[in-house]
Enzyme design. Structure first.
Site, PDB file in Angstrom:
ATOM      1  N   GLU A  74      -1.450  11.931   1.198  1.00  0.00           N
ATOM      2  CA  GLU A  74      -2.622  12.466   0.333  1.00  0.00           C
ATOM      3  C   GLU A  74      -4.165  11.534   1.562  1.00  0.00           C
ATOM      4  O   GLU A  74      -5.124  12.124   1.353  1.00  0.00           O
ATOM      5  CB  GLU A  74      -2.977  11.567  -0.780  1.00  0.00           C
ATOM      6  CG  GLU A  74      -2.026  12.267  -2.251  1.00  0.00           C
ATOM      7  CD  GLU A  74      -0.561  11.714  -2.731  1.00  0.00           C
ATOM      8  OE1 GLU A  74       0.071  12.002  -1.161  1.00  0.00           O
ATOM      9  OE2 GLU A  74      -1.072  11.142  -2.942  1.00  0.00           O
ATOM     10  N   ASN A  75      -3.823  11.076   1.568  1.00  0.00           N
ATOM     11  CA  ASN A  75      -4.143   9.951   2.708  1.00  0.00           C
ATOM     12  C   ASN A  75      -5.072  10.582   3.878  1.00  0.00           C
ATOM     13  O   ASN A  75      -6.038  10.016   4.482  1.00  0.00           O
ATOM     14  CB  ASN A  75      -5.424   8.712   2.597  1.00  0.00           C
ATOM     15  CG  ASN A  75      -3.118   8.591   3.236  1.00  0.00           C
ATOM     16  OD1 ASN A  75      -2.486   8.804   2.438  1.00  0.00           O
ATOM     17  ND2 ASN A  75      -3.345   7.346   4.299  1.00  0.00           N
TER      18      ASN A  75
END
Lengths: 219, 224
Positions: B46-47
């Site tokens: 996600e990052n």
């Protein structure tokens, strides 16, 4: 047009009650030099827009410990027990957004978008008080944009004009926040002459960036 | 093999060559260690990483490369970095083939609670809602019961729901359920586990597949 200032000068721009976006996923890609400088000032009642609020005694976590934060908007604060304590004692107000909604709201804030409908969160506790709309039989929530007085971001290299490159996954929210605040201060590892960065590697063009602070704080 | 490793290994058999895969924290992270050698998958974080590799040795840790659990990882050849809005655009936009995630509870219809506990301050949601909403296929990996022995597969959620979206598959150390229109269907079980034990430890009604497989030889189980 010299954009380079010291970390102290950067911290002194912040006022009581300022609404501040702070980049970083946890401590990765977080402007730690500028945050540390803010801990030395008297400002308080800050409203922080950041995915997390650091860790106990680290990054934004220090501002929480010093009770300088009035409100936090982000997606994941559970990893800092100090935030949980401050919230439970009523010192800290929290607005929680799903991480994708949070990042898109910042993007919207910087790109002139008045809001957007997202399916994420529909039917959950986070949908309370949000306008709901059904599009093609699917439920969506209205999310309005996020903007701030300041964005404190962390980049890798800058040139003198303020063009920025990022390092690996330390990019995260930083380029989005660079577009969404009135005054944008980028903490960087290195400042090179204009022309030394390849136009291909620049992620944040200089028009978004007001000030540069070298990591470590000196000018 | 420990129960959590068994779950991870079984989940890895659901992946197909060239799948874009997002692994949650906990048991899902273990799945990366069991990906069959004859397939290549691309792990999304996600990052802002596509092409996450294994955890590096201590002397090779790069502080700027972490996964969504904020732990150090490496990157594979062909990896890319991007900002958080792009990353969640990939998730919401349906570009992630498979998400594997943990749960607090999953109900008979396949709906999940995995972000908040009643009575506790709700101060974190992260990407849980986005991943459930947008991933093409969602696989739940979880221990069958809580540490206290309470079923995690329940008739109705008592914890706050994460999304209306129903998951596709539930894998525990005892059994595998497929989520059907009508409810849960038991499709696999551990050979040493009786149907009676699964019924006792499951809080929701389920049907039993006529072609129920026993997970006696994981390498021989073909993803359905």
């Amino acid at each position: 047009m010299n954009k380079i200032i010291s970390s102290k000068e950067a911290a002194n721009l912040i006022k009581n009650g300022s609404r501040i976006m702070v980049g970083g996923f946890g401590l990765v890609g977080s402007p730690l030099t500028i945050i540390e400088e803010i801990t030395k000032t008297n400002v308080n009642q800050l409203e922080i827009i950041s995915n997390n609020l650091g860790e106990p005694g680290k990054g934004l976590g220090v501002l929480v410990q010093m009770k300088k934060v009035k409100k936090a908007i982000g997606s994941y604060f559970t990893s800092n027990p100090d935030v949980v304590k401050a919230y439970q004692s009523g010192e800290l107000e929290v607005e929680l957004l799903p991480q994708g909604t949070f990042s898109e709201a910042i993007r919207a804030g910087g790109t002139g978008i008045g809001g957007f409908y997202t399916p994420v969160g529909a039917g959950t506790e986070l949908a309370a008080a949000k306008e709901e709309r059904v599009i093609d039989n699917k439920h969506y929530l209205l999310q309005t944009p996020l903007k701030a007085d300041f964005a404190l971001i962390k980049a890798c290299k800058a040139d003198e004009l303020g063009n920025l490159t990022y390092s690996k996954s330390a990019r995260n929210f930083n380029p989005l926040m660079a577009a969404s605040a009135d005054i944008v201060i980028a903490e960087v590892e290195e400042i090179v002459k204009a022309g030394e960065l390849s136009p291909e590697e620049i992620v944040t063009p200089h028009l978004f960036v007001d000030y540069l602070v070298l990591k470590g704080g000196g000018r | 093999m420990k129960p959590k490793e068994r779950i991870a290994k079984r989940a890895s058999r659901e992946l197909k060559n060239r799948d874009i895969v997002n692994l949650g924290i906990g048991i899902p992270t273990l799945v990366a260690e069991y990906i069959p050698e004859n397939i290549q998958v691309f792990l999304h974080s996600e990052n802002g990483i596509l092409g996450v590799g294994p955890a590096p040795k201590a002397d090779a840790v790069d502080p700027d490369i972490v996964n969504a659990g904020k732990l150090p990882v490496s990157i594979e050849e062909g990896a890319s970095f991007f900002d958080s809005a792009a990353s969640f655009g990939m998730i919401r936009g349906g570009h992630i083939d498979v998400s594997i995630l943990g749960v607090l509870q999953v109900d008979r219809s396949g709906r999940v609670a995995n972000w908040a506990v009643p009575g506790k301050s709700v101060l974190g949601v992260g990407g849980a809602m986005d991943l459930l909403e947008g991933s093409k296929k969602v696989i739940v990996t979880t221990m069958h019961t809580t540490n206290e022995g309470e079923p995690k597969i329940v008739e109705e959620l008592s914890y706050p729901i994460t999304s209306w979206r129903k998951v596709d598959l539930i894998i525990t150390e005892l059994a595998v359920f497929s989520v059907q229109e009508e409810g849960l269907l038991l499709i696999d079980k551990q050979p040493n586990v009786t149907l009676q034990e699964i019924i006792e430890k499951t809080g929701a009604h389920f049907e039993v597949d006529q072609n129920l497989i026993e997970i006696s030889d994981l390498d021989g189980v073909v993803a359905k």
